[in-house]
Design an enzyme around this catalytic site. Structure first.
Site, PDB file in Angstrom:
ATOM      1  N   GLY A   1       5.445   0.615   8.228  1.00 18.79           N
ATOM      2  CA  GLY A   1       5.653   0.476   9.669  1.00 18.79           C
ATOM      3  C   GLY A   1       5.539  -0.950  10.130  1.00 18.79           C
TER       4      GLY A   1
ATOM      5  N   MET B   1      -2.141   9.252  12.300  1.00 15.14           N
ATOM      6  CA  MET B   1      -3.308   9.671  11.495  1.00 15.14           C
ATOM      7  C   MET B   1      -4.020  10.855  12.148  1.00 15.14           C
ATOM      8  SD  MET B   1      -4.779   5.833  10.802  1.00 15.14           S
ATOM      9  CE  MET B   1      -4.502   5.337  12.493  1.00 15.14           C
TER      10      MET B   1
ATOM     11  N   LYS C   1      -4.226   3.850  -1.313  1.00 17.28           N
ATOM     12  CA  LYS C   1      -4.887   5.035  -1.856  1.00 17.28           C
ATOM     13  C   LYS C   1      -3.815   6.071  -2.192  1.00 17.28           C
ATOM     14  CE  LYS C   1      -7.704   7.113   0.918  1.00 17.28           C
ATOM     15  NZ  LYS C   1      -8.843   7.518   1.715  1.00 17.28           N
TER      16      LYS C   1
ATOM     17  N   GLY D   1       8.796  10.865   8.051  1.00 19.25           N
ATOM     18  CA  GLY D   1       9.938  10.528   8.905  1.00 19.25           C
ATOM     19  C   GLY D   1      10.819   9.437   8.322  1.00 19.25           C
TER      20      GLY D   1
ATOM     21  N   ASP E   1       0.802  -1.219   0.000  1.00 16.93           N
ATOM     22  CA  ASP E   1       0.000   0.000   0.000  1.00 16.93           C
ATOM     23  C   ASP E   1       0.836   1.271   0.000  1.00 16.93           C
ATOM     24  OD1 ASP E   1      -1.488  -1.194   3.042  1.00 16.93           O
ATOM     25  OD2 ASP E   1       0.457  -0.243   2.796  1.00 16.93           O
TER      26      ASP E   1
HETATM   27  C1  SAM Z   1      -2.503   3.709   8.822  1.00 19.50           C
HETATM   28  S1  SAM Z   1      -1.250   4.285   9.886  1.00 19.50           S
HETATM   29  C2  SAM Z   1      -0.031   3.054   9.608  1.00 19.50           C
HETATM   30  C3  SAM Z   1       0.976   2.942  10.715  1.00 19.50           C
HETATM   31  C4  SAM Z   1       2.022   1.888  10.483  1.00 19.50           C
HETATM   32  N1  SAM Z   1       1.459   0.570  10.517  1.00 19.50           N
HETATM   33  C5  SAM Z   1       3.180   1.988  11.475  1.00 19.50           C
HETATM   34  O1  SAM Z   1       3.371   1.086  12.282  1.00 19.50           O
HETATM   35  O2  SAM Z   1       3.898   2.983  11.405  1.00 19.50           O
HETATM   36  C6  SAM Z   1      -0.658   5.662   8.958  1.00 19.50           C
HETATM   37  C7  SAM Z   1      -0.107   6.755   9.855  1.00 19.50           C
HETATM   38  O3  SAM Z   1       1.189   6.395  10.322  1.00 19.50           O
HETATM   39  C8  SAM Z   1       1.979   7.548  10.455  1.00 19.50           C
HETATM   40  N2  SAM Z   1       3.172   7.372   9.609  1.00 19.50           N
HETATM   41  C9  SAM Z   1       3.495   6.303   8.884  1.00 19.50           C
HETATM   42  N3  SAM Z   1       4.701   6.474   8.296  1.00 19.50           N
HETATM   43  C10 SAM Z   1       5.132   7.696   8.663  1.00 19.50           C
HETATM   44  C11 SAM Z   1       6.301   8.454   8.390  1.00 19.50           C
HETATM   45  N4  SAM Z   1       7.279   7.972   7.616  1.00 19.50           N
HETATM   46  N5  SAM Z   1       6.416   9.684   8.937  1.00 19.50           N
HETATM   47  C12 SAM Z   1       5.443  10.182   9.730  1.00 19.50           C
HETATM   48  N6  SAM Z   1       4.320   9.498  10.029  1.00 19.50           N
HETATM   49  C13 SAM Z   1       4.162   8.276   9.508  1.00 19.50           C
HETATM   50  C14 SAM Z   1       1.134   8.735  10.049  1.00 19.50           C
HETATM   51  O4  SAM Z   1       0.524   9.249  11.219  1.00 19.50           O
HETATM   52  C15 SAM Z   1       0.110   8.069   9.157  1.00 19.50           C
HETATM   53  O5  SAM Z   1      -1.067   8.839   9.107  1.00 19.50           O
END
Ligand code: SAM
Length: 276
Positions: A99, A180, A67, A209, A45
């Site tokens: 993540g 999010m 998306k 990040g 994704d």
């Molecule tokens: C649907 S969640 C997924 C989280 C993911 N599973 C994790 O463990 O990081 C998506 C949110 O993760 C955060 N996020 C993911 N990658 C990021 C990054 N590289 N920098 C900042 N925020 C990030 C943001 O808040 C984003 O809206």
């Protein structure tokens, strides 16, 4: 049907729910890298970078289900079915998620459906955004002088509201990390202040990040929303709230855009802005 084996190379007809980390491809785990390279099919994704997808075998099937730029993502039930169908046809499927799959990644839902369909699966953890952004900006999430606990919280509004126990979140000695939460930044700040958090509690935003496009913006609960709008921060961004944010000044080396925002004003007004 969960299973645990070191011999991931020989498993077929299996779904691997793999954490791709926060963005920097070097932050993949060794196991994630091996599985990506061996996959027959990659289902990924939006938060998974192109560099990571490019690590797959050129012959592997690559299916984007996230998306992006107005294109709608595949609904979750269709993603679940896709994974089941691909694995049922004997393929080694790597379901790549940004993540960690089990932290706000809907990995639990996918695992439940795959398991219910009798498909073997394994979960490979990834570095979650909170850990990646923390390290990349010099904001330790816990620190004996600042925070004895850290909470990972969704900032995603459900029916226009955030159903959290704000009284508990406003307690001192902890770090709050909102995933999010960009669109609800104003609500989050207001609720925390309303429930007793000092308005000058440090807060930070980290966009993209660990990537070359990383951005950092610091402020306080009372001014972070305004600064966020001025600096036009966008998704994916993480919100970190707590006195640990102040450590970025000494432990971090990434430029803080708060200073850039302030520089354009007179010396007196700069002092006012710093104090707001
Ligand atoms: C649907 S969640 C997924 C989280 C993911 N599973 C994790 O463990 O990081 C998506 C949110 O993760 C955060 N996020 C993911 N990658 C990021 C990054 N590289 N920098 C900042 N925020 C990030 C943001 O808040 C984003 O809206």
């Amino acid at each position: 049907m969960p299973f645990n084996t070191q011999d991931t190379a020989s498993a077929t007809g299996t779904v691997f729910l793999v954490g791709a980390g926060p963005g920097d491809p070097d932050l993949l785990t060794v196991k994630a890298l091996k599985l990506i390279q061996q996959a027959d099919c990659l289902v990924y994704d939006r938060l998974v970078s192109d560099e990571i997808v490019a690590l797959a075998d050129p012959a592997a099937e690559k299916i984007f289900v996230g998306k992006k730029d107005g294109y709608h993502s595949l609904p979750q039930n269709q993603i679940n079915q896709l994974l089941i169908d691909l694995a049922s046809s004997g393929k080694k499927v790597v379901r790549l998620k940004g993540g960690d799959p089990y932290i706000f990644g809907r990995g639990g839902e996918e695992a439940e459906q795959i398991s219910a369909a009798g498909i073997r699966f394994q979960v490979i953890p990834g570095i979650t955004a909170a850990a990646g952004c923390s390290a990349a900006t010099g904001i330790p999430l816990t620190h004996r002088d600042h925070a004895q606990s850290v909470k990972f919280i969704t900032g995603h509004l459900k029916q226009g509201d955030l159903k959290h126990d704000w009284h508990i979140l406003a307690q001192p000695g902890q770090t709050l990390v909102f995933y999010m939460g960009l669109n609800s930044l104003g609500t989050i700040s207001a609720k925390l202040i309303e429930h007793g958090c000092p308005p000058d509690m440090p807060a930070a935003l980290v966009q993209n990040g660990t990537t070359v496009n990383q951005r950092l913006l610091t402020g306080t609960l009372s001014n972070i929303e305004l600064r966020c709008k001025q600096a036009e921060f966008a998704s994916p961004s993480l919100i970190i709230i707590g006195s640990v944010v102040s450590l970025a000044q000494t432990l971090g080396s990434w430029p803080d855009e708060a200073e850039t925002l302030i520089q354009g004003f007179s010396e007196e007004f700069q002092q006012v802005l710093r104090a707001v």
